[in-house]
Write an enzyme that holds these catalytic residues in place. Sequence first.
Site, mmCIF file in Angstrom:
data_model
loop_
_atom_site.group_PDB
_atom_site.id
_atom_site.type_symbol
_atom_site.label_atom_id
_atom_site.label_comp_id
_atom_site.label_asym_id
_atom_site.label_seq_id
_atom_site.Cartn_x
_atom_site.Cartn_y
_atom_site.Cartn_z
ATOM 1 N N ILE A 643 0.852 -1.185 0.000
ATOM 2 C CA ILE A 643 0.000 0.000 0.000
ATOM 3 C C ILE A 643 0.893 1.242 0.000
ATOM 4 O O ILE A 643 1.673 1.462 0.924
ATOM 5 C CB ILE A 643 -0.932 -0.006 1.236
ATOM 6 C CG1 ILE A 643 -1.782 -1.295 1.254
ATOM 7 C CG2 ILE A 643 -1.807 1.239 1.254
ATOM 8 C CD1 ILE A 643 -2.605 -1.555 0.007
ATOM 9 N N LYS A 715 -0.193 -3.673 -6.204
ATOM 10 C CA LYS A 715 -1.194 -4.376 -7.028
ATOM 11 C C LYS A 715 -2.286 -3.467 -7.588
ATOM 12 O O LYS A 715 -2.922 -3.820 -8.572
ATOM 13 C CB LYS A 715 -1.854 -5.488 -6.212
ATOM 14 C CG LYS A 715 -0.975 -6.728 -6.008
ATOM 15 C CD LYS A 715 -1.773 -7.834 -5.331
ATOM 16 C CE LYS A 715 -1.013 -9.161 -5.330
ATOM 17 N NZ LYS A 715 -1.808 -10.224 -4.665
ATOM 18 N N GLU A 719 -10.343 -0.690 -8.305
ATOM 19 C CA GLU A 719 -11.536 -1.447 -8.657
ATOM 20 C C GLU A 719 -11.966 -2.497 -7.644
ATOM 21 O O GLU A 719 -13.140 -2.821 -7.537
ATOM 22 C CB GLU A 719 -11.313 -2.092 -10.040
ATOM 23 C CG GLU A 719 -11.461 -1.041 -11.135
ATOM 24 C CD GLU A 719 -10.692 -1.337 -12.399
ATOM 25 O OE1 GLU A 719 -9.458 -1.459 -12.317
ATOM 26 O OE2 GLU A 719 -11.311 -1.441 -13.459
#
Lengths: 753, 171
Positions: A643, A715, A719
């Site tokens: 993150i 990643k 969505e």
Amino acid sequence: MATKLNDAPVGIGSSLSRVDGKLKVTGGARYAAEHPVADLLYGVVVSGAIAKGRVTKLHTEAAMAAPGVVEVVSHLNRPHIAWFDKAYQDQVAPPGSPFRAFYDAEIIYSGQPIALVVGRTFEDARHGASLVQVEYEIDEHETDFERSPEFKPKKTRDTFVEPKNRGDEAGAYAKAEHKVDVSYYLPTEHHNPMEMHATTVQWHGDGRITVYDKTQGSQNVQAYLVGVFGFAKKNVRVLNPYVGGGFGSGLRPQYQVYLATLAAKMLERSVRVVLTRQQMFSFTHRSECRHIIRLGANDDGALQSIYSKAVTPTSRFENYMEPIANWGGQAYRCDNATMDWALTAVDTYTPGDMRAPGAATGMTLFEMALDEMAYETGVDPLALRLTNYSDRDEMMDIPYTSKALREAYQEGAEAFGWSQREAAPRSMRDGSELVGWGMATGIWDAMFQKTTVRAKLSANGHLEVATAGSDIGTGTYTVMTQVAAGALGLPADQVSAVLGDSDLPPSPIEGGSWTAASTGAAVQIACDAVRVKLAKAAAKVDGNPLGGASVDDLRFEDGRMILAADPSKAVGYGEAMTAAGVSEIEATEAAAPGPLESIGEMLGVKKKAKNTHSAIYAEVKVDEELGVVRVTRIVCAVAAGRIVNPKTARSQILGGVVMGIGMALHEETLADHRIGRFMNHNFAEYHIPAHADVLDIDVIFVDEPDSEVSPLGIKGLGEIGIVGTAAAIGNAIFHATGKRVRSLPITIDKLLD
Amino acid sequence: MPTKLAEPTAQTAERLIDIDLTVNGKAEHFSIAPWVTLLDLLRERLDLTGTKKGCDHGQCGACTVLVDGKRVNSCLTLAVVRDGSEIQTIEGLSSGDTLHPMQQAFIDHDAFQCGYCTPGQICSAIGMLREGKADGRDAIRENMSGNLCRCGAYTNIADAIESVQGREDAR
């Protein structure tokens, strides 16, 4: 853009406030229709009223006679545009023949633009548009996709994944102890970003145009305008520094940029076109879907068979398709699985990608069917998913680069209090409201796209990182700032990120959740190249205090290179550059998937699956008499690798979850098939969640280190938040009411029926 | 089968009307047609594009400004009917580099993503505080429901408003 918010050192993992925040809260961020241009004309679109046929007569006299109207542009008087389909096919065009406004008199969908009234002021143009009269010849149309024949086109989109089946589904289903055989439906949805699609074309008069467009890809639009209008590439500059949301609506060049450019070319004037909210329902949408799901399972909930078939509409002129049917077959261990798909052609515009295309539809509907199996077998919904858990992509039969979904299930369940759930429907209550708890799994792709970034360090210590990509609200400016600041040891306010300009180094469109991973990696590589050049420059400083140390022997902190072995020895960036006789150090580098990986993926021999996962838990309260549903609590636990910025990352998930609430309870574009038109084309009738609909949302990021998925282990998050959320809510509604609604959104009428 | 639509209404002759407004503290004079909305006047004639057009039908709240201190959908307001009024837009909330507390709270709580609904949310939030309606989380949600946010920043917006609701200077 300036960044003056935070002077503390930042890097990947810090919760830096959005660096474009100050511009956005002061009204200083300018969107496509807001760039001041001298001698501007305004265009207002006249939309067609029939679904199929042709314009037989266009009465423009009254409009032309109205004060301030300069021209009515239509198929009757347009300038030359390209003949061949190829010129109109943008980076993400599905196979087919893209729509060309004003090409001829033919009408191929309701709401199609048929004229553009250009006036001195917006009001003049709007008045003129109201005076244009149209006569039509009407042909028979069909907009009901379930009345059109199914077909499978030979040519599929590059991104489409053909299902790969395994075992004997029919045989295993026949023998299964427990069976679920259901048909689910998702209606048409429209993206509806808050900024309506708009374009300002600045006509310079020397062959050049500057185009401010609402798009998710400046270079995609540039290439389109070059192809369609025959401009030289160097003469077209497309800018989209701020984009008022997209969710997929701005992936392809839409007709407002085409019409504004067409009018500018014809009149040799600067032109602005802003669509109306009604017209926002006239160019792309998430396709409705009929999803047939058949599951077989043992007493313990172990899946014996999966059948999943998705049928979706496409337009008559392009074959748009999404991988909808595959997700359940990928996610769960099951020896026998058959996935299938088909299209039907209707007289509408081509559907397009909308937030998590394929998964938002297919995984959501599958997860609702799986909840039915949990009740059929009497196994707890979470336990059922753990029983069928797999560390492999079951469809492709390959491992994941990482999959911390088990941890997401667990941490989410703990935060939610799932163990306190009473299994029976209608067993939990709070006053006059029935309480329901439901859960679901989410899955999305972790993609990586070639992206080039230019990094430029000035002698005064200011670092600029730039690429043609977009920040559609996703936080790209902030991510770039953090990665760059971390790489060169600078405070955030000494770094500026530049985006949204087709003149900058190449970036793909902003979509697919790939931007943070791809742009972040490119920023890192470009900054690494600057570090190498800085280290070389440091060797020219008098007395060579660092002894010619290479980058690996140096720490880059506080604007200085510090010898790791002896921190008393350091050289400032400015000092090194002065010694080397340069005023700036620049490096342009591309981050791209490795060559082997690219070829492998092209040949379909992907070695490892790259995916994000989530576990969503939802609580609803349903008024027993009125059927009113409130989503009182959601916990979304996400496994998405590294993150970059916990603060903006959380917002991404919140946004996806809120759109998932819309999918579950509100969003539905309704067509009147007799006239072939979407009826509820405004915010009063196409409902999206409002403040009062959104209560508590808890976002958890589980630890998921992954050195393979992308260079920085990122990643992407744009969505995953929507995938499965509507299923968790739908499952909670079943738990609350005992009523299984297999058609979204779950509105009051369906619950009281 | 050819279809003929209804005849248009008779063409209205252009007639300009003189009005005076105070916009962000500055006196402005306009000669405008009666059908110009306050929203289009701000955006197209004063280049105050911080006030956004999200639907032009009073359904989304992106165009919210403060007229004589009260929150108003500027897209549903004809400029001529506000002759003599004092208008405050997002551009008029901060003084120099110092942000209005509500603006700062929005940044601190990441209460926006794309930023397009943000000026309307901030003006509406300030208007709501002035109305004395921000009494608790439920009241904030209910009274902010005229301002849509497609990026889904609602919980962060509510956090931002809650964080400054007691402050006199946030009104």
